[in-house]
Design a protein around this motif. Structure first.
Motif, PDB file in Angstrom:
ATOM      1  N   ALA A 177       4.465 -57.407 -41.235  1.00  0.00           N
ATOM      2  CA  ALA A 177       4.149 -56.091 -41.780  1.00  0.00           C
ATOM      3  C   ALA A 177       3.570 -55.223 -40.680  1.00  0.00           C
ATOM      4  O   ALA A 177       2.883 -55.714 -39.783  1.00  0.00           O
ATOM      5  CB  ALA A 177       3.163 -56.200 -42.946  1.00  0.00           C
ATOM      6  N   ASP A 178       3.849 -53.928 -40.770  1.00  0.00           N
ATOM      7  CA  ASP A 178       3.399 -53.008 -39.740  1.00  0.00           C
ATOM      8  C   ASP A 178       2.984 -51.682 -40.356  1.00  0.00           C
ATOM      9  O   ASP A 178       3.550 -51.264 -41.373  1.00  0.00           O
ATOM     10  CB  ASP A 178       4.511 -52.780 -38.716  1.00  0.00           C
ATOM     11  CG  ASP A 178       3.983 -52.233 -37.411  1.00  0.00           C
ATOM     12  OD1 ASP A 178       3.684 -53.039 -36.510  1.00  0.00           O
ATOM     13  OD2 ASP A 178       3.871 -50.999 -37.283  1.00  0.00           O
ATOM     14  N   ARG A 179       2.010 -51.040 -39.735  1.00  0.00           N
ATOM     15  CA  ARG A 179       1.554 -49.738 -40.202  1.00  0.00           C
ATOM     16  C   ARG A 179       2.578 -48.647 -39.934  1.00  0.00           C
ATOM     17  O   ARG A 179       2.557 -47.611 -40.614  1.00  0.00           O
ATOM     18  CB  ARG A 179       0.229 -49.364 -39.537  1.00  0.00           C
ATOM     19  CG  ARG A 179      -0.947 -50.246 -39.910  1.00  0.00           C
ATOM     20  CD  ARG A 179      -2.139 -49.964 -39.029  1.00  0.00           C
ATOM     21  NE  ARG A 179      -1.867 -50.335 -37.650  1.00  0.00           N
ATOM     22  CZ  ARG A 179      -2.642 -50.022 -36.626  1.00  0.00           C
ATOM     23  NH1 ARG A 179      -3.744 -49.300 -36.824  1.00  0.00           N
ATOM     24  NH2 ARG A 179      -2.322 -50.421 -35.409  1.00  0.00           N
ATOM     25  N   ILE A 180       3.470 -48.856 -38.975  1.00  0.00           N
ATOM     26  CA  ILE A 180       4.429 -47.829 -38.589  1.00  0.00           C
ATOM     27  C   ILE A 180       5.854 -48.273 -38.882  1.00  0.00           C
ATOM     28  O   ILE A 180       6.534 -47.715 -39.746  1.00  0.00           O
ATOM     29  CB  ILE A 180       4.297 -47.458 -37.100  1.00  0.00           C
ATOM     30  CG1 ILE A 180       2.842 -47.085 -36.781  1.00  0.00           C
ATOM     31  CG2 ILE A 180       5.243 -46.307 -36.765  1.00  0.00           C
ATOM     32  CD1 ILE A 180       2.324 -45.893 -37.548  1.00  0.00           C
ATOM     33  N   ILE A 181       6.324 -49.295 -38.145  1.00  0.00           N
ATOM     34  CA  ILE A 181       7.703 -49.733 -38.279  1.00  0.00           C
ATOM     35  C   ILE A 181       7.848 -51.129 -37.692  1.00  0.00           C
ATOM     36  O   ILE A 181       7.078 -51.529 -36.820  1.00  0.00           O
ATOM     37  CB  ILE A 181       8.664 -48.744 -37.575  1.00  0.00           C
ATOM     38  CG1 ILE A 181      10.104 -48.952 -38.028  1.00  0.00           C
ATOM     39  CG2 ILE A 181       8.531 -48.839 -36.056  1.00  0.00           C
ATOM     40  CD1 ILE A 181      11.043 -47.852 -37.590  1.00  0.00           C
ATOM     41  N   ILE A 182       8.830 -51.868 -38.174  1.00  0.00           N
ATOM     42  CA  ILE A 182       9.196 -53.152 -37.605  1.00  0.00           C
ATOM     43  C   ILE A 182      10.270 -52.910 -36.552  1.00  0.00           C
ATOM     44  O   ILE A 182      11.278 -52.256 -36.820  1.00  0.00           O
ATOM     45  CB  ILE A 182       9.721 -54.116 -38.678  1.00  0.00           C
ATOM     46  CG1 ILE A 182       8.627 -54.419 -39.705  1.00  0.00           C
ATOM     47  CG2 ILE A 182      10.240 -55.397 -38.032  1.00  0.00           C
ATOM     48  CD1 ILE A 182       7.463 -55.209 -39.150  1.00  0.00           C
ATOM     49  N   THR A 183      10.054 -53.455 -35.362  1.00  0.00           N
ATOM     50  CA  THR A 183      10.991 -53.302 -34.263  1.00  0.00           C
ATOM     51  C   THR A 183      11.558 -54.655 -33.882  1.00  0.00           C
ATOM     52  O   THR A 183      11.229 -55.687 -34.467  1.00  0.00           O
ATOM     53  CB  THR A 183      10.323 -52.662 -33.045  1.00  0.00           C
ATOM     54  OG1 THR A 183       9.469 -53.618 -32.407  1.00  0.00           O
ATOM     55  CG2 THR A 183       9.494 -51.450 -33.453  1.00  0.00           C
ATOM     56  N   SER A 184      12.429 -54.648 -32.885  1.00  0.00           N
ATOM     57  CA  SER A 184      13.009 -55.889 -32.391  1.00  0.00           C
ATOM     58  C   SER A 184      12.051 -56.671 -31.506  1.00  0.00           C
ATOM     59  O   SER A 184      12.384 -57.781 -31.087  1.00  0.00           O
ATOM     60  CB  SER A 184      14.291 -55.591 -31.610  1.00  0.00           C
ATOM     61  OG  SER A 184      14.031 -54.755 -30.497  1.00  0.00           O
ATOM     62  N   THR A 185      10.880 -56.116 -31.245  1.00  0.00           N
ATOM     63  CA  THR A 185       9.898 -56.745 -30.374  1.00  0.00           C
ATOM     64  C   THR A 185       8.770 -57.355 -31.202  1.00  0.00           C
ATOM     65  O   THR A 185       7.990 -56.615 -31.809  1.00  0.00           O
ATOM     66  CB  THR A 185       9.324 -55.730 -29.382  1.00  0.00           C
ATOM     67  OG1 THR A 185      10.384 -55.125 -28.655  1.00  0.00           O
ATOM     68  CG2 THR A 185       8.362 -56.408 -28.419  1.00  0.00           C
ATOM     69  N   PRO A 186       8.648 -58.680 -31.231  1.00  0.00           N
ATOM     70  CA  PRO A 186       7.602 -59.297 -32.067  1.00  0.00           C
ATOM     71  C   PRO A 186       6.191 -58.859 -31.707  1.00  0.00           C
ATOM     72  O   PRO A 186       5.331 -58.811 -32.594  1.00  0.00           O
ATOM     73  CB  PRO A 186       7.800 -60.792 -31.805  1.00  0.00           C
ATOM     74  CG  PRO A 186       9.237 -60.923 -31.413  1.00  0.00           C
ATOM     75  CD  PRO A 186       9.537 -59.678 -30.632  1.00  0.00           C
ATOM     76  N   SER A 187       5.933 -58.525 -30.451  1.00  0.00           N
ATOM     77  CA  SER A 187       4.582 -58.181 -30.025  1.00  0.00           C
ATOM     78  C   SER A 187       4.076 -56.889 -30.646  1.00  0.00           C
ATOM     79  O   SER A 187       2.876 -56.616 -30.583  1.00  0.00           O
ATOM     80  CB  SER A 187       4.513 -58.088 -28.504  1.00  0.00           C
ATOM     81  OG  SER A 187       5.367 -57.072 -28.014  1.00  0.00           O
ATOM     82  N   THR A 188       4.945 -56.084 -31.236  1.00  0.00           N
ATOM     83  CA  THR A 188       4.528 -54.836 -31.862  1.00  0.00           C
ATOM     84  C   THR A 188       4.046 -55.015 -33.296  1.00  0.00           C
ATOM     85  O   THR A 188       3.515 -54.075 -33.883  1.00  0.00           O
ATOM     86  CB  THR A 188       5.671 -53.811 -31.856  1.00  0.00           C
ATOM     87  OG1 THR A 188       6.735 -54.265 -32.701  1.00  0.00           O
ATOM     88  CG2 THR A 188       6.204 -53.612 -30.440  1.00  0.00           C
ATOM     89  N   VAL A 189       4.215 -56.198 -33.874  1.00  0.00           N
ATOM     90  CA  VAL A 189       3.885 -56.440 -35.277  1.00  0.00           C
ATOM     91  C   VAL A 189       2.381 -56.458 -35.487  1.00  0.00           C
ATOM     92  O   VAL A 189       1.643 -57.085 -34.721  1.00  0.00           O
ATOM     93  CB  VAL A 189       4.523 -57.754 -35.746  1.00  0.00           C
ATOM     94  CG1 VAL A 189       4.020 -58.138 -37.136  1.00  0.00           C
ATOM     95  CG2 VAL A 189       6.040 -57.622 -35.746  1.00  0.00           C
ATOM     96  N   ASP A 190       1.918 -55.786 -36.547  1.00  0.00           N
ATOM     97  CA  ASP A 190       0.491 -55.735 -36.854  1.00  0.00           C
ATOM     98  C   ASP A 190      -0.001 -56.956 -37.618  1.00  0.00           C
ATOM     99  O   ASP A 190      -1.114 -57.437 -37.364  1.00  0.00           O
ATOM    100  CB  ASP A 190       0.170 -54.479 -37.668  1.00  0.00           C
ATOM    101  CG  ASP A 190       0.311 -53.203 -36.873  1.00  0.00           C
ATOM    102  OD1 ASP A 190       0.012 -53.208 -35.666  1.00  0.00           O
ATOM    103  OD2 ASP A 190       0.716 -52.185 -37.473  1.00  0.00           O
TER     104      ASP A 190
END
Length: 124
Positions: free
Chosen positions: A99-112
């Protein structure tokens, strides 16, 4: 804080189907997008599918699951699903809800936020 709990993993024969569920709790109002990643044995974590919480529920899929996997949501239950059809042995992996506050991307490190994962094993 957001807690994610996956369910639905297990052992299935090649060509079979499974439906994974991810139930979110906590500060769910902060979530704008949810999705699924997977990590096969000995490999890196990779995006499977994602869906937005906004009206319309925009979706995206990795090439590996296109035509076989479908992501959906039930906002009333704060739950996201991953329907997996025509499963292949190479789909064997631990599947993680994200889950993410903004968006899910192809990069796992961006996940909240991450779930603890559910194991999917596809036998040949």
């Amino acid at each position: 804080q957001v807690q994610l709990v996956e369910s639905g993993g297990g052992l299935v024969q090649a060509g079979g189907s499974l439906r994974l569920s991810c139930a979110a709790s906590g500060s769910i109002a902060s979530i704008n997008a949810m999705g699924w990643y997977r990590q096969p044995p000995g490999k890196q974590r990779e995006l499977v599918a994602a869906i937005t919480s906004s009206s319309g529920g925009s979706t995206k899929y990795a090439d590996s699951g296109k035509g076989r996997f479908t992501i959906s949501r039930d906002n009333g239950k704060n739950t996201v699903y991953l329907q997996m059809n025509s499963l292949k042995p190479e789909d064997t992996a631990v599947y993680y809800c994200a889950a993410d506050r903004i968006i899910i991307t192809s990069t796992p490190s961006t996940v909240d936020y991450w779930g603890k994962g559910t194991l999917v094993t596809v036998s040949s």
